[in-house]
Scaffold this motif. Structure first.
Motif, short mmCIF file in Angstrom:
data_model
loop_
_atom_site.label_atom_id
_atom_site.label_comp_id
_atom_site.label_asym_id
_atom_site.label_seq_id
_atom_site.Cartn_x
_atom_site.Cartn_y
_atom_site.Cartn_z
N GLY A 116 19.33 24.12 44.18
CA GLY A 116 20.20 24.50 43.52
C GLY A 116 19.00 25.78 42.92
O GLY A 116 19.54 27.03 42.10
N PHE A 117 17.77 25.44 43.11
CA PHE A 117 16.66 26.84 43.46
C PHE A 117 17.20 27.84 44.41
O PHE A 117 17.73 28.99 43.72
N VAL A 118 17.43 27.50 45.65
CA VAL A 118 17.65 28.63 46.82
C VAL A 118 18.83 29.71 45.83
O VAL A 118 19.01 31.11 45.86
N ARG A 119 20.29 29.07 45.32
CA ARG A 119 21.60 29.34 44.89
C ARG A 119 20.97 30.63 43.69
O ARG A 119 22.10 31.70 43.73
N ALA A 120 20.25 30.25 42.83
CA ALA A 120 19.92 30.34 41.47
C ALA A 120 19.10 31.78 42.03
O ALA A 120 19.58 33.53 40.86
N MET A 121 18.66 31.89 42.99
CA MET A 121 17.62 33.60 43.22
C MET A 121 18.53 33.96 44.22
O MET A 121 18.54 35.49 43.92
N TYR A 122 19.30 33.37 44.75
CA TYR A 122 19.83 34.46 45.37
C TYR A 122 21.47 35.42 44.40
O TYR A 122 21.73 36.20 44.79
N GLN A 123 21.47 34.59 43.40
CA GLN A 123 22.79 35.39 42.54
C GLN A 123 22.30 35.86 41.49
O GLN A 123 22.69 37.06 41.02
N GLN A 124 20.78 35.80 41.09
CA GLN A 124 20.42 36.54 40.23
C GLN A 124 20.09 37.94 40.89
O GLN A 124 19.82 39.14 39.72
N THR A 125 19.43 37.70 42.05
CA THR A 125 18.73 39.19 42.68
C THR A 125 20.46 40.31 43.20
O THR A 125 19.54 41.09 43.61
#
Length: 205
Positions: A103-112
């Protein structure tokens, strides 16, 4: 003047005239060959110029893309660092709820980057590009076997042999070294998210 003598004079004149015509034929041929040679030189020059222009254009495109990649990965790592200390939560994918590893990796890629990676760590491994550990760059994904199954944990490489991740229940987002015995034994492989997103889907506004 006898007929025989006249015939001899004509023959001699013809014999002397023939060699005189050869230089003219050779010169015409030489000029023709030179013209063809000049055409070939000009064609070669034009091809070389076009090839040079193409190489220059390719070089500029590569440099531009490299710059974009650096910017993207820098933003990704900086953003991820901003979430240090957020608590782990199974199934979590936001700072408000907490993060699990994928979930952390997914959120970082989605945001940036604006890409929506798959939800689970093993799915993220399957949808991204395999790279050698020696090729790791900041922003790449690193996978580990922490639950007796392949690709059960994921983090984001930040450089210098370290990665940022949300480790487990009771812990929080933090940076750790891949060289520590625990992670070194469980390392499963490295992956890179393609510039065009590969199998990842663009996030919706």
């Amino acid at each position: 003047m006898s007929k025989w003598f006249c015939t001899l004079l004509v023959a001699c004149a013809t014999a002397h005239a023939a060699p005189g015509s050869a230089p003219s034929d050779d010169m015409d041929k030489l000029l023709a060959d030179k013209g063809l040679l000049n055409q070939l030189v000009e064609i070669r020059h034009n091809v070389a110029e076009k090839a040079q222009d193409k190489l220059s254009q390719v070089g500029q495109n590569v440099a531009s893309r490299a710059h974009d990649v650096v910017d993207r990965t820098s933003d990704l790592v900086v953003t991820a660092m901003g979430f240090l200390g957020v608590p782990y939560r199974r199934g979590g994918n936001s700072a408000e709820s907490g993060f699990d590893c994928s979930g952390f990796v997914r959120a970082m890629y989605q945001q940036t980057v604006g890409l929506m990676l798959p939800r689970r760590a093993d799915q993220q491994a399957a949808s991204t590009q395999v790279i050698d550990k020696k090729e790791l760059q900041p922003g790449d994904l690193v996978f580990f076997n922490t639950m007796r199954r392949a690709f059960s944990h994921v983090g984001i490489y930040v450089g210098d042999g370290k990665f940022i991740h949300s480790p487990r229940s009771g812990s929080e987002v933090r940076v750790e070294s891949m060289q520590t015995a625990y992670w070194a034994r469980r390392f499963d492989g490295a992956r890179r998210v393609a510039e065009d997103g590969a199998d990842a889907s663009p996030s919706k506004p």
